[in-house]
Design a protein around this motif. Sequence first.
Motif, PDB file in Angstrom:
ATOM      1  N   GLY A   1      55.305 -80.879 -50.918  1.00 51.66           N
ATOM      2  CA  GLY A   1      55.306 -80.191 -51.381  1.00 51.66           C
ATOM      3  C   GLY A   1      54.554 -78.625 -51.616  1.00 51.66           C
ATOM      4  O   GLY A   1      54.637 -77.449 -52.311  1.00 51.66           O
ATOM      5  N   VAL A   2      54.111 -78.764 -50.391  1.00 56.27           N
ATOM      6  CA  VAL A   2      53.848 -77.197 -49.318  1.00 56.27           C
ATOM      7  C   VAL A   2      55.328 -76.259 -49.217  1.00 56.27           C
ATOM      8  O   VAL A   2      55.166 -75.721 -49.745  1.00 56.27           O
ATOM      9  CB  VAL A   2      53.000 -77.893 -48.027  1.00 56.27           C
TER      10      VAL A   2
ATOM     11  N   SER B   1      52.875 -65.351 -53.899  1.00 55.85           N
ATOM     12  CA  SER B   1      53.596 -65.797 -54.341  1.00 55.85           C
ATOM     13  C   SER B   1      54.292 -66.836 -53.558  1.00 55.85           C
ATOM     14  O   SER B   1      53.896 -67.939 -54.465  1.00 55.85           O
ATOM     15  CB  SER B   1      54.965 -65.380 -54.717  1.00 55.85           C
ATOM     16  N   GLY B   2      54.382 -66.210 -52.427  1.00 57.89           N
ATOM     17  CA  GLY B   2      54.622 -68.374 -51.603  1.00 57.89           C
ATOM     18  C   GLY B   2      52.664 -69.550 -51.954  1.00 57.89           C
ATOM     19  O   GLY B   2      52.878 -70.618 -52.038  1.00 57.89           O
ATOM     20  N   LEU B   3      51.911 -68.304 -51.386  1.00 60.64           N
ATOM     21  CA  LEU B   3      50.707 -69.034 -51.198  1.00 60.64           C
ATOM     22  C   LEU B   3      50.497 -70.155 -52.764  1.00 60.64           C
ATOM     23  O   LEU B   3      49.689 -71.023 -52.745  1.00 60.64           O
ATOM     24  CB  LEU B   3      49.403 -68.679 -51.469  1.00 60.64           C
ATOM     25  N   LEU B   4      50.255 -68.806 -53.666  1.00 59.90           N
ATOM     26  CA  LEU B   4      50.553 -69.352 -55.085  1.00 59.90           C
ATOM     27  C   LEU B   4      51.170 -70.959 -55.360  1.00 59.90           C
ATOM     28  O   LEU B   4      51.268 -71.786 -56.342  1.00 59.90           O
ATOM     29  CB  LEU B   4      50.576 -68.383 -56.169  1.00 59.90           C
ATOM     30  N   GLY B   5      52.271 -70.117 -55.154  1.00 66.97           N
ATOM     31  CA  GLY B   5      53.422 -71.515 -55.502  1.00 66.97           C
ATOM     32  C   GLY B   5      53.106 -72.976 -55.043  1.00 66.97           C
ATOM     33  O   GLY B   5      53.395 -74.198 -55.375  1.00 66.97           O
TER      34      GLY B   5
ATOM     35  N   VAL C   1      49.252 -74.064 -54.789  1.00 64.43           N
ATOM     36  CA  VAL C   1      48.587 -74.448 -55.314  1.00 64.43           C
ATOM     37  C   VAL C   1      48.835 -75.285 -56.845  1.00 64.43           C
ATOM     38  O   VAL C   1      48.867 -75.869 -57.266  1.00 64.43           O
ATOM     39  CB  VAL C   1      47.502 -73.266 -55.832  1.00 64.43           C
ATOM     40  N   PHE C   2      49.966 -73.915 -57.447  1.00 63.46           N
ATOM     41  CA  PHE C   2      50.286 -74.612 -58.862  1.00 63.46           C
ATOM     42  C   PHE C   2      50.960 -75.766 -58.630  1.00 63.46           C
ATOM     43  O   PHE C   2      50.747 -77.113 -59.327  1.00 63.46           O
ATOM     44  CB  PHE C   2      51.274 -73.692 -59.343  1.00 63.46           C
ATOM     45  N   LEU C   3      52.426 -76.324 -57.542  1.00 68.04           N
ATOM     46  CA  LEU C   3      53.148 -77.363 -57.843  1.00 68.04           C
ATOM     47  C   LEU C   3      52.125 -78.472 -57.066  1.00 68.04           C
ATOM     48  O   LEU C   3      52.446 -79.662 -57.825  1.00 68.04           O
ATOM     49  CB  LEU C   3      53.668 -76.917 -56.504  1.00 68.04           C
ATOM     50  N   LEU C   4      51.071 -78.445 -56.072  1.00 67.77           N
ATOM     51  CA  LEU C   4      50.036 -79.156 -55.384  1.00 67.77           C
ATOM     52  C   LEU C   4      49.169 -79.801 -56.967  1.00 67.77           C
ATOM     53  O   LEU C   4      49.106 -81.039 -57.480  1.00 67.77           O
ATOM     54  CB  LEU C   4      49.435 -78.950 -54.214  1.00 67.77           C
TER      55      LEU C   4
END
Length: 355
Positions: free
Chosen positions: A88-89, A305-309, A311-314
């Motif tokens: 997920g990360v 955007s990478g770090l928020l991605g 958070v959103f996905l997990l």
Amino acid sequence: MAQRTATAPPEEATARAPRRGLLRGAVGRSLGLWLLLLLVLAVCALSITVGTRPIGLGTVWQALTDAATPGDETVIIRELRVPRTLLGVLAGLALGVSGALMQGHTRNPLGDPGLLGVTAGAAFAVVLSISVLGLSTPSGYVWFAFAGALLGSVAVFAIGSGRGGATPVSLALAGTALSALLFALVSSITISSADTLDAYRFWIVGALAGRDASVATQVAPFIVVGLLLALLNAPALNLLNLGEDVARGLGQRIWVARSVGLGAITLLTGAATAACGPIAFVGLVVPHVARAVTGPDHRWLVPYSGLLGIVFLLLADVLGRVIARPGELQVGIVLAVAGTPFFIALIRRRRLVTL
């Protein structure tokens, strides 16, 4: 006699005004980035502890630090939840960054990483590997999915590169046309083979479940290379957003910047799609949220955007495990249901989607 000065209409003045994020200055954005990193760590801990079978943090820590710890919880954590969280990360990071690059290069606020034919190429390759070779597990067809993603993006770039070279509009049109063709071929194959359809629908829904650690290991190198290319491409993308003539006048080689950006998008999206299947809304919504925080500077927009991605996905994956106990909803379904109203709210605020 006083001179009369013409004033632009409010809409035009708004469009020309520089768009600033909530965080201004290098210090504020750096602090926000560190806070976002802490949030990522917290969400990772949540992903490991929360599920159809809740496990306490003490048990999680003991299972992670002592491999000899007996019990079903140790097996669940080390063999199921840790590989799932790691995947997920990687996928959230890849989809968030590639979405920011895609929207920047195409100047399209509705730009999605799958716009270049990556998703369609991967889907077609997965169907062929299932129907022809009989593969049925993610670890078996992950390489075919990645190869299909690469070939799809190369085909879009070749089709969209006319006499004047590739442009954002020509690439978007070529990607749309090729995706329609490939998905039509996918439908024709799955309709004629029930076994292929059964295996394909497990991949097409988009999920982190059912993937072991080998899948994350296989795609990780491509994601790392894609992230490096994305960080190198961010300053050039800032110049491109000023206009190609201005960027060329400042010494930027347009074809180099476009090629590096498209290479990063292909590697990131192809790897994430091959491992997890097509996961919607992360690459579409996350860059808008990041842009509201950082502004249009891609040197900050890309890492946010990478770090928020992640958070959103997990968070979506954890939510899918909780709301459907004792079973679970796949993360692709959760994001489709939760992402639609969220994106509608975003597009109603014009400032967030203007590029």
